[in-house]
Design an enzyme around this catalytic site. Structure first.
Site, PDB file in Angstrom:
ATOM      1  CG  ASP A 399      -6.006  -2.917 -10.208  1.00 48.81           C
ATOM      2  OD1 ASP A 399      -6.692  -2.097  -9.569  1.00 48.81           O
ATOM      3  OD2 ASP A 399      -6.227  -4.147 -10.198  1.00 48.81           O
ATOM      4  CD  GLU A 452      -6.097  -0.195  -6.251  1.00 50.17           C
ATOM      5  OE1 GLU A 452      -7.250  -0.164  -5.794  1.00 50.17           O
ATOM      6  OE2 GLU A 452      -5.659  -1.155  -6.902  1.00 50.17           O
TER       7      GLU A 452
END
Length: 738
Positions: A399, A452
């Site tokens: 993330d 990401e």
């Protein structure tokens, strides 16, 4: 008694709670050539009894809670047990050897200990035939570290750990403890402050707000060996990911399904819908429901909200037995400020990055990790390896990679400190990500890593050997935002935004991309996917079917957040289940069936996934019809293939009984998919047999339609394909090139 045993400095440090080497005073101590002495510390006790080789004896009482018992030379830790005030009879923790060794120390402080999860934290084990739990923690700036729990009345003086190295590793073996024991760390900082902390390496935690660490015994018997053996073969296959938040997919009697209840239902649903993987929003332990798991405090622990450690293993095992891979969302970029966890862990910013004027990240009000410390990198690397080794996950999605790569991410001038070259790149984070990917791919071939990452940072998916970060896939955030930006425009304005569709193809093969419609796009006022679509209900659902078809056809792997497959109307909320009752409504049934058949076509069609990171897999047919919003292209499984898929997307609302596409010479053309099918809630148009036109006939048709002048020699001299084009639809044809 020999003054050694009552050494004033040792006792004062022990009693004051500042003793860093209790093993030097306690346990079995040599008193003479013929005699040893058992030395015990029991603060507050008036008497202490010892069972020595089956006989109960009372220990001598000294001052300040020190007790001792003279014994014959050569006694072993197994020969005696001590009665505690709660009646427990257990072996003496301070009689057992320390097991943290030089190799452990070297690897950990170098940041390369690949099995640190089997050394740090609370590890059930046997030492010399005596079962118990070995506690190890890294706290270099603490004066004293104790393990506290039900087993010692949460009393910080009873079980101080021994500092086994000058670099701050502490250890203690507590005999008799078993899985289920609750514990925390009590620390005395350099300033004398007493801190109570949960274990960063804890494998399980009690529910918030108590957040106690819990000892677990990892004894699950896996049944997925066949899946693991075949996993590496699947890496170049289709990848159609269903993104799931465990706590809000489906509820029963007002509560989320637990891991075990979810396992069979979700596995069968994924098979029915032709998803190849599930991606779980973080199931690492976290204190705040509203963080969705992205503010992690237990990097080695599944959240207890939905069941036990073993229950999550069962969930993953079940998914594998049904042929579904499991990807974990993982957050190594920042951690929450909660005082019970890692922040100021030993009285200093041990895990935190401190070189900016403010240590808190402006976006999330969290701490960022200090990747310059090898021990911090080893903590994070160990977490990833733990989830792969012990929990059998098949992929890790990292993330907020952009926030790791850039020192100025979310910060203004003056709020960040440049790197040693004066730049804004976080060189330590870059090295960590390269190490992360290198180790995972070397140690676990077939396990995939995803970034990401929302900037133009280069070489995200290029190998580390070639100077890249080494990820397998990068989320294509630009494609996602441009696509949704286009779809949100009302139909009269779309011609002015056609570049939202065509521009992403300029960089579509610069990385190995995954195309996401993720949870972030259906929260915080952004509206659900169906809610983004303009027009009345019919047009909204037609546009959603078109969107799902567009995603399936575009080059790159696929990800869809739960609810998007049936047109969830409300924004997603972690506090309720999806609106499954919508499947009683025909529009939603239609989208659901359309999504199912698109997914099936995707996994069965190598043209849509084989070599989809290469330019040879994609060839434009036409994107010039801006006014009507039509784009068409071919997808290939390999560069020399004669078989291809022709994908046609009509983003407008008009209907064209005859629509002429310029095309390469074709031998055949057969319709495979039409999102305007009445079975999906469409108008049923677009099923007319396509007509392949030679260049001469195609030119005549263009002249008749007024697209070119009769004497225009510059007009395209190419074949044509006459199709029936329905409104707001995706058509997919199987074509054979000449």
């Amino acid at each position: 008694m020999d003054p050694f045993f009552l050494n004033t400095q040792h006792v004062e440090l022990l009693v004051s709670g500042k003793q860093s080497s209790p093993q030097d005073l306690l346990g079995i101590v040599s008193e003479s050539l013929n005699q040893d002495r058992i030395v015990l510390f029991r603060p507050g006790a008036e008497t202490v009894f010892v069972e020595l080789r089956g006989k109960i004896q009372q220990a001598e009482s000294h001052h300040s809670g020190i007790f001792s018992l003279p014994v014959m030379k050569g006694i072993s830790p197994q020969d005696y047990r001590v009665y505690h005030q709660n009646g427990l009879l257990a072996h003496d923790p301070y009689a057992f050897p320390l097991l943290w060794g030089e190799i452990d120390s070297f690897l950990f402080h170098e940041g390369t200990h690949q099995r640190i999860y089997e050394r740090m934290g609370a590890i059930p084990c046997e030492i010399d035939g005596v079962p118990g739990v070995r506690f190890i923690v890294w706290a270099p700036h603490a004066q004293r570290v104790s393990v506290i729990g039900d087993f010692n009345g949460w009393h910080g003086l009873v079980n101080p750990l021994h500092k086994v190295s000058d670099q701050g590793v502490w250890e203690l073996f507590v005999p008799g403890l078993t899985a289920g024991a609750c514990y925390k760390w009590e620390m005395v900082t350099e300033s004398g402050q007493v801190l109570i902390k949960s274990d960063p390496y804890g494998k399980f935690f009690g529910p918030p707000p108590r957040s106690v660490s819990v000892v677990i015994d990892d004894s699950y018997e896996w049944n997925d060996s066949e899946w693991l053996e075949e996993r590496i073969k699947k890496t170049e296959g289709p990848m159609n990911i269903y993104e799931v938040h465990v706590g809000s997919w489906q509820w029963q009697e007002g509560q989320p399904l637990n891991y075990k209840e979810l396992a069979d239902q979700l596995a069968l649903y994924c098979k029915q819908m032709h998803y190849t993987h599930v991606e779980l929003l973080p199931v690492t332990e976290h204190p705040l429901n509203e963080s969705w798991g992205y503010q992690t405090t237990g990097y080695y622990a599944p959240t207890s909200r939905y069941g036990s450690f073993e229950d999550l293993q069962y969930f993953i095992d079940t998914m594998h037995q049904h042929g579904i891979g499991v990807i974990l969302d993982w957050v190594p970029g920042h951690f929450p400020i909660d005082s019970f966890a890692m922040s100021g862990f030993d009285g200093t910013p041990l895990y935190e990055y401190t070189r900016n004027p403010s240590p808190l990240h402006p976006h999330w009000h969290t701490y960022t990790f200090d990747y310059a410390k090898p021990e911090v990198c080893n903590f994070l690397l160990g977490s990833a390896l733990f989830w792969i080794d012990k929990m059998h996950v098949d992929g890790i999605r990292v993330d907020a990679v952009s926030s790791m790569l850039y020192l100025d991410y979310g910060r203004y001038a003056g709020e960040w400190v440049p790197n040693r070259y004066g730049g804004r790149e976080n060189l330590d984070a870059i090295r960590f990500l390269q190490q992360f990917n290198t180790v995972i791919h070397e140690k676990y071939p077939g396990v995939l890593t995803f970034a990401e990452e929302s900037t133009t940072f280069p070489k995200i998916t290029v190998s580390v050997e070639e100077g890249g970060l080494g990820f397998d896939y990068k989320w294509n955030m630009g494609w996602m935002h441009d696509t949704l930006h286009y779809f949100e425009k009302d139909f009269p304005y779309r011609p002015y935004h056609q570049s939202d569709l065509t521009f992403p193809q300029w960089y579509a093969f610069s990385e190995r991309f995954l195309l996401p419609f993720s949870h972030d796009e259906v929260v915080h006022g952004k509206r659900s996917l169906i809610g983004k679509m303009p027009g009345d209900a019919w047009r909204q659902f037609a546009q959603l079917r078109l969107l799902l078809g567009y995603q399936i056809c575009q080059p790159g792997k696929k990800l869809l957040f739960m609810g998007g497959e049936f047109g969830q109307g409300r924004e997603w909320s972690p506090g309720r289940e999806l609106d499954w009752e919508l499947l009683d409504i025909s529009y939603h049934q239609g989208v659901h069936l359309c999504s199912q058949e698109l997914n099936a076509l995707y996994v069965q069609s190598p043209q849509l996934w084989q070599a989809d990171h290469l330019p040879s897999s994609f060839r434009w047919v036409d994107f010039s019809d801006v006014r009507n919003g039509v784009v068409a292209y071919l997808r290939f499984a390999d560069a020399d293939a004669k078989k291809a898929l022709l994908c046609v997307h009509h983003f407008g609302v008009g209907y064209f009984p005859h629509y002429l596409l310029p095309i390469l010479p074709l031998e055949s053309c057969d319709l495979l998919m039409n999102t305007d099918d009445t079975r999906f809630g469409g108008s049923g148009k677009g099923f007319r047999e396509p007509e392949i036109l030679t260049p001469e006939i195609a030119r005549q048709e263009r002249e008749a339609a007024g697209l070119i002048e009769a004497d225009d020699e510059s007009g395209p001299d190419c074949w044509g394909l006459d199709i029936e084009l329905p409104p707001s639809a995706t058509l997919i044809f199987s074509v054979t090139l000449q």
